[in-house]
Design an enzyme around this catalytic site. Structure first.
Site, PDB file in Angstrom:
ATOM      1  CG  PHE A  66      -0.077  33.963  13.687  1.00  0.00           C
ATOM      2  CD1 PHE A  66       0.183  32.993  14.653  1.00  0.00           C
ATOM      3  CD2 PHE A  66      -1.333  33.973  13.084  1.00  0.00           C
ATOM      4  CE1 PHE A  66      -0.784  32.067  15.014  1.00  0.00           C
ATOM      5  CE2 PHE A  66      -2.304  33.057  13.440  1.00  0.00           C
ATOM      6  CZ  PHE A  66      -2.029  32.096  14.408  1.00  0.00           C
ATOM      7  CD  GLN A  67      -2.195  30.236  11.365  1.00  0.00           C
ATOM      8  OE1 GLN A  67      -2.883  30.829  10.559  1.00  0.00           O
ATOM      9  NE2 GLN A  67      -2.664  29.229  12.107  1.00  0.00           N
ATOM     10  CG  MET A  86       2.870  -4.269   3.053  1.00  0.00           C
ATOM     11  SD  MET A  86       2.803  -5.797   2.116  1.00  0.00           S
ATOM     12  CE  MET A  86       1.760  -5.344   0.752  1.00  0.00           C
ATOM     13  CE  LYS A 145      -6.167  38.502   5.899  1.00  0.00           C
ATOM     14  NZ  LYS A 145      -6.458  38.172   7.291  1.00  0.00           N
ATOM     15  CD  GLU A 167      -5.590  22.328   6.916  1.00  0.00           C
ATOM     16  OE1 GLU A 167      -5.403  21.326   7.644  1.00  0.00           O
ATOM     17  OE2 GLU A 167      -5.862  23.461   7.369  1.00  0.00           O
TER      18      GLU A 167
HETATM   19  C1  LIG Z   1       2.545  -1.570  -1.075  1.00  0.00           C
HETATM   20  C2  LIG Z   1       2.830  -1.317  -2.520  1.00  0.00           C
HETATM   21  C3  LIG Z   1       3.174  -2.371  -3.353  1.00  0.00           C
HETATM   22  C4  LIG Z   1       3.358  -2.154  -4.727  1.00  0.00           C
HETATM   23  N1  LIG Z   1       3.596  -3.236  -5.543  1.00  0.00           N
HETATM   24  C5  LIG Z   1       3.540  -3.059  -6.895  1.00  0.00           C
HETATM   25  C6  LIG Z   1       3.577  -4.189  -7.783  1.00  0.00           C
HETATM   26  O1  LIG Z   1       3.659  -5.341  -7.368  1.00  0.00           O
HETATM   27  N2  LIG Z   1       3.473  -3.937  -9.109  1.00  0.00           N
HETATM   28  C7  LIG Z   1       3.344  -2.673  -9.634  1.00  0.00           C
HETATM   29  O2  LIG Z   1       3.175  -2.516 -10.859  1.00  0.00           O
HETATM   30  N3  LIG Z   1       3.383  -1.593  -8.818  1.00  0.00           N
HETATM   31  C8  LIG Z   1       3.458  -1.764  -7.474  1.00  0.00           C
HETATM   32  N4  LIG Z   1       3.405  -0.655  -6.638  1.00  0.00           N
HETATM   33  C9  LIG Z   1       3.350   0.691  -7.248  1.00  0.00           C
HETATM   34  C10 LIG Z   1       4.752   1.242  -7.556  1.00  0.00           C
HETATM   35  O3  LIG Z   1       5.310   1.738  -6.381  1.00  0.00           O
HETATM   36  C11 LIG Z   1       4.667   2.353  -8.640  1.00  0.00           C
HETATM   37  O4  LIG Z   1       3.825   3.383  -8.198  1.00  0.00           O
HETATM   38  C12 LIG Z   1       4.122   1.880  -9.974  1.00  0.00           C
HETATM   39  O5  LIG Z   1       4.633   0.624 -10.334  1.00  0.00           O
HETATM   40  C13 LIG Z   1       4.480   2.891 -11.056  1.00  0.00           C
HETATM   41  O6  LIG Z   1       3.633   2.697 -12.135  1.00  0.00           O
HETATM   42  P1  LIG Z   1       4.021   3.197 -13.595  1.00  0.00           P
HETATM   43  O7  LIG Z   1       5.348   2.638 -14.033  1.00  0.00           O
HETATM   44  O8  LIG Z   1       2.851   2.888 -14.447  1.00  0.00           O
HETATM   45  O9  LIG Z   1       4.306   4.730 -13.460  1.00  0.00           O
HETATM   46  P2  LIG Z   1       3.480   6.031 -13.090  1.00  0.00           P
HETATM   47  O10 LIG Z   1       3.949   6.509 -11.768  1.00  0.00           O
HETATM   48  O11 LIG Z   1       2.048   5.909 -13.335  1.00  0.00           O
HETATM   49  O12 LIG Z   1       4.162   7.010 -14.141  1.00  0.00           O
HETATM   50  C14 LIG Z   1       3.651   7.190 -15.410  1.00  0.00           C
HETATM   51  C15 LIG Z   1       4.760   7.324 -16.457  1.00  0.00           C
HETATM   52  O13 LIG Z   1       4.109   7.704 -17.660  1.00  0.00           O
HETATM   53  C16 LIG Z   1       4.618   8.933 -18.126  1.00  0.00           C
HETATM   54  N5  LIG Z   1       3.498   9.717 -18.654  1.00  0.00           N
HETATM   55  C17 LIG Z   1       2.588  10.447 -17.978  1.00  0.00           C
HETATM   56  N6  LIG Z   1       1.706  10.995 -18.819  1.00  0.00           N
HETATM   57  C18 LIG Z   1       2.062  10.604 -20.047  1.00  0.00           C
HETATM   58  C19 LIG Z   1       1.553  10.843 -21.349  1.00  0.00           C
HETATM   59  N7  LIG Z   1       0.475  11.600 -21.550  1.00  0.00           N
HETATM   60  N8  LIG Z   1       2.183  10.281 -22.410  1.00  0.00           N
HETATM   61  C20 LIG Z   1       3.308   9.531 -22.229  1.00  0.00           C
HETATM   62  N9  LIG Z   1       3.825   9.261 -21.021  1.00  0.00           N
HETATM   63  C21 LIG Z   1       3.216   9.789 -19.949  1.00  0.00           C
HETATM   64  C22 LIG Z   1       5.287   9.607 -16.944  1.00  0.00           C
HETATM   65  O14 LIG Z   1       6.335  10.465 -17.386  1.00  0.00           O
HETATM   66  C23 LIG Z   1       5.785   8.387 -16.142  1.00  0.00           C
HETATM   67  O15 LIG Z   1       7.068   7.981 -16.595  1.00  0.00           O
HETATM   68  C24 LIG Z   1       3.260  -0.846  -5.260  1.00  0.00           C
HETATM   69  C25 LIG Z   1       2.976   0.220  -4.408  1.00  0.00           C
HETATM   70  C26 LIG Z   1       2.737   0.004  -3.061  1.00  0.00           C
HETATM   71  C27 LIG Z   1       2.384   1.162  -2.189  1.00  0.00           C
HETATM   72  C1  LIG Z   2       1.529   7.256   6.115  1.00  0.00           C
HETATM   73  C2  LIG Z   2       2.206   5.919   6.093  1.00  0.00           C
HETATM   74  N1  LIG Z   2       2.846   5.468   7.192  1.00  0.00           N
HETATM   75  C3  LIG Z   2       3.444   4.237   7.186  1.00  0.00           C
HETATM   76  C4  LIG Z   2       3.396   3.452   6.066  1.00  0.00           C
HETATM   77  C5  LIG Z   2       4.070   2.075   6.055  1.00  0.00           C
HETATM   78  N2  LIG Z   2       3.054   1.014   5.886  1.00  0.00           N
HETATM   79  C6  LIG Z   2       2.769   0.441   4.697  1.00  0.00           C
HETATM   80  S1  LIG Z   2       1.547  -0.670   4.782  1.00  0.00           S
HETATM   81  C7  LIG Z   2       1.361  -0.444   6.447  1.00  0.00           C
HETATM   82  C8  LIG Z   2       0.336  -1.208   7.231  1.00  0.00           C
HETATM   83  C9  LIG Z   2      -1.059  -0.952   6.788  1.00  0.00           C
HETATM   84  O1  LIG Z   2      -1.951  -1.573   7.682  1.00  0.00           O
HETATM   85  P1  LIG Z   2      -3.488  -1.679   7.367  1.00  0.00           P
HETATM   86  O2  LIG Z   2      -4.014  -0.390   6.921  1.00  0.00           O
HETATM   87  O3  LIG Z   2      -4.169  -2.319   8.522  1.00  0.00           O
HETATM   88  O4  LIG Z   2      -3.511  -2.644   6.105  1.00  0.00           O
HETATM   89  P2  LIG Z   2      -3.084  -4.181   5.920  1.00  0.00           P
HETATM   90  O5  LIG Z   2      -1.670  -4.162   5.434  1.00  0.00           O
HETATM   91  O6  LIG Z   2      -3.232  -4.873   7.229  1.00  0.00           O
HETATM   92  O7  LIG Z   2      -4.027  -4.667   4.879  1.00  0.00           O
HETATM   93  C10 LIG Z   2       2.279   0.498   6.923  1.00  0.00           C
HETATM   94  C11 LIG Z   2       2.423   0.909   8.328  1.00  0.00           C
HETATM   95  C12 LIG Z   2       2.741   3.996   4.928  1.00  0.00           C
HETATM   96  N3  LIG Z   2       2.692   3.320   3.774  1.00  0.00           N
HETATM   97  N4  LIG Z   2       2.127   5.195   4.976  1.00  0.00           N
END
Ligand SMILES: Cc1cc2nc3c(=O)[nH]c(=O)nc-3n(C[C@H](O)[C@H](O)[C@H](O)COP(=O)(O)OP(=O)(O)OC[C@H]3O[C@@H](n4cnc5c(N)ncnc54)[C@H](O)[C@@H]3O)c2cc1C
Ligand SMILES: Cc1ncc(C[n+]2csc(CCOP(=O)(O)OP(=O)(O)O)c2C)c(N)n1
Length: 571
Positions: free
Chosen positions: A112-113, A479, A162, A50
């Protein structure tokens, strides 16, 4: 004509123009599945878990701008779906999730469920409903679609017991657009606020555009580009906004934030007017908010959600409204005003930006011996002509994809930003392909992430889905290992990947093509083989990459946006 709840549900989906539904059956939704069997308006895609159904529906929406739809059964079907729902919620993705529930008389009896679906999902949906009477079913579904796609989009769940799906009722087709007294999102921005913003932008000597996922959600990339041209300002796109401003445009300075470019972060910090468009000042973007506030700058913030404004950073000119509507008005007002007030010169600002750009912060040491992950992404960009849909999982590979695949179009880059959910990559590709048959699709993943939903290789076989899986296999939870190296004295606690399967054999076992690539010279030929020779097959490319490569630049958690590590020499 009288019919039953399940049939009404199916008709409502058809009424909304739904063409694809991702799901998994179970006891509580059997009447609904029976109604699905009898209809031909939409295709149902049977996933293997799912979680994958929700991710696929989520990506279907990200890649197409339609509302994604999925169906799960009660209890474990719902709990399996929660990660997918929370992932969509964090990134504001419009979706409708239909869940089965035990019969109304059994609710609260530990049946159930049974689980409290409305309670479990309340914190991670835009809205949810429990339908207790079949007479409310059609209206509730129509409201669910309306709420999901309007205002700040998000997932909406409809829980259907259901017995409700079996109760007889008359189907009455929808009459016009839904209106709800308690829910009226504002699209047009306040004219006076837009005027203030225009005056500020005209006077700016160091303007900067910081745009995010809201631009993509609002389908406003053209308007964003026009504003950037008009202002002549540098523009950065968050991880969620990549592609809104073409990456190959000279005014684009790369992504901001933790793994953003030097020039984007310096410009964010040192501009005098910051125009934030559909971006939410995330902690991964602005770093330590106190450090960010040290520099005096005026901030204009366009966002459809009033609660996003001044949430993390105090702003000077809030404009609540839909990005597209507000930018159209801003362009008109700016054009009218600049006839009288000439915009300030930005010459010095651009000299400064070019100097920052000159640092070439994304340069990496190439190698003939070992495959560099950045090199694989660069080659992927070349081989696909920069025009593929790219989904990714979460980790280092995700950051390299964002940094090195130059996205020139919106909705091409599909990843989990807010929740950072490992395991999304493959189901995301399934949703993307259902929405865009015939397109080239790549899944950039790691050997750990791909194993979180690897069972979906079976779904891909059944529905002839043919993404190319680019596994950057570093035998580490890369990471996590990087953070442990930098912040935890290189104590690599449980961050290695042991006992990995032979991915070539795994791919073959599911009826796909598998390739292992171990030498840099073989990277491009393998990619060409996958995208050309095996165009119509799913190909799993297992790239054995440099084990200890790190993602640079990096802003450590809690540090200021410009306190960047540019490479291992800065450690
Ligand atoms: C491992 C990892 C590393 C990351 N490193 C970075 C990084 O280095 N740099 C980076 O940028 N991000 C990074 N992120 C992502 C970060 O966590 C956020 O998800 C991201 O920065 C949010 O983007 P955003 O501000 O564009 O917001 P979004 O989450 O895209 O939110 C959109 C915003 O726009 C508004 N909005 C939506 N629709 C409309 C509309 N029609 N009109 C007006 N407003 C609207 C919403 O209300 C909201 O405030 C990383 C994520 C991970 C998993
Ligand atoms: C469901 C979930 N569990 C744990 C994490 C924490 N986490 C972020 S990156 C990462 C490692 C990812 O490893 P891999 O897919 O091999 O990618 P790599 O960073 O080596 O490119 C983990 C465990 C997460 N983001 N999501």
């Amino acid at each position: 004509m009288e019919t039953i709840g399940a049939d009404i549900l199916v008709r409502c989906l058809a009424e909304e123009g739904v063409e694809h539904v991702f799901g998994y059956p179970g006891g509580a939704v059997l009447y609904i599945y029976d109604a699905i069997f009898k209809q031909d308006k939409f295709q149902h895609i049977l996933v293997r878990h799912e979680q994958a159904a929700v991710h696929a529906a989520d990506a279907y929406s990200r890649a197409s701008q339609k509302v994604g739809v999925c169906i799960v059964t009660s209890g474990p079907g719902v709990t399996n779906a929660v990660t997918g729902i929370a992932t969509a919620y964090m990134d504001s993705i419009p979706m409708v999730i239909i869940s089965g529930q035990v019969p109304t008389a059994a609710i609260g009896e530990d049946a159930f469920q049974e689980c409290d679906t409305v309670g479990i999902t309340r914190p991670c949906v835009k809205h949810n409903f429990l339908v207790r009477d079949v007479k409310d079913l059609a209206d509730t579904l129509r409201k669910a679609f309306y709420i999901a796609r309007t205002g700040r989009p998000g997932p909406v769940l409809v829980d259907v017991p259901k017995d409700v799906s079996l109760q007889p009722c008359k189907y009455v087709p929808a009459k016009g657009e839904i209106s709800m007294r308690s829910y009226a999102p504002v699209n047009k921005g306040h004219q006076g606020q837009i005027k203030k913003a225009v005056q500020m932008l005209l006077a700016a000597e160091r303007p900067m555009i910081y745009s995010g996922g809201g631009v993509i959600l609002s389908d406003a990339s053209d308007e964003l580009r026009r504003v950037a041209e008009l202002l002549g300002a540098p523009c950065t796109n968050t991880l969620m906004g990549l592609g809104a401003m073409p990456a190959t445009n000279r005014q684009f300075v790369g992504m901001p934030g933790m793994h953003g470019t030097y020039e984007a972060n310096m410009a964010m910090q040192h501009c005098d007017v910051l125009l934030a468009v559909g971006a939410r000042f995330d902690d991964r973007v602005i770093g330590n908010p106190r450090h960010f506030a040290q520099n005096a700058r005026k901030i204009i913030h366009i966002d459809i959600d009033p609660s996003s404004i001044s949430k993390r950073v105090r702003v000077d000119v809030p404009i609540v409204g839909n990005v597209k509507d507000v930018l159209i008005e801003l362009i008109a007002q700016y054009n009218a005003a600049r006839a009288e007030a000439k915009p300030a010169s930005q010459e010095k600002w651009w000299q400064q930006i070019e100097a920052w750009r000159g640092k070439e912060c994304l340069k990496y040491a190439p190698s003939d011996e070992v495959i560099k992950p950045q090199f694989v992404v660069e080659k992927l960009w070349e081989v696909t002509g920069g025009d593929a849909f790219v989904t990714s999982d979460v980790g280092q590979h995700q950051m390299w994809a964002a940094q090195y695949y130059k996205f020139d179009k919106p909705r091409r880059w599909i990843n989990s930003g807010g929740l950072g959910t490992m395991g999304v990559g493959l189901p995301y590709a399934m949703g993307v392909q259902m929405a865009n048959p015939g397109s080239e699709i790549a899944v950039i993943t790691g050997e750990a992430s791909i194993q979180m939903n690897i069972q979906e290789l079976s779904t891909c076989q059944q529905y002839h889905l043919t993404p190319k899986i680019i596994c950057l296999n570093n035998r580490f939870l890369g990471m996590v290992r990087q953070w442990q190296q930098i912040d935890y004295g290189s104590r690599y606690s449980e961050s290695y990947m042991d006992s990995l399967p032979d991915f070539v054999k795994v791919a073959e076992a599911y009826g796909h093509v598998g390739l292992r690539i171990e030498r840099p010279a073989d990277v491009e030929p393998a990619l060409r083989e996958a995208f050309k020779k095996h165009k119509d097959r799913l190909v799993f490319l297992d790239f054995i990459t440099d084990r200890t490569e790190n993602v640079w630049p990096m802003v450590k958690a809690g540090r200021g946006l410009t306190e960047m590590l540019l490479g291992s020499e800065d450690l």
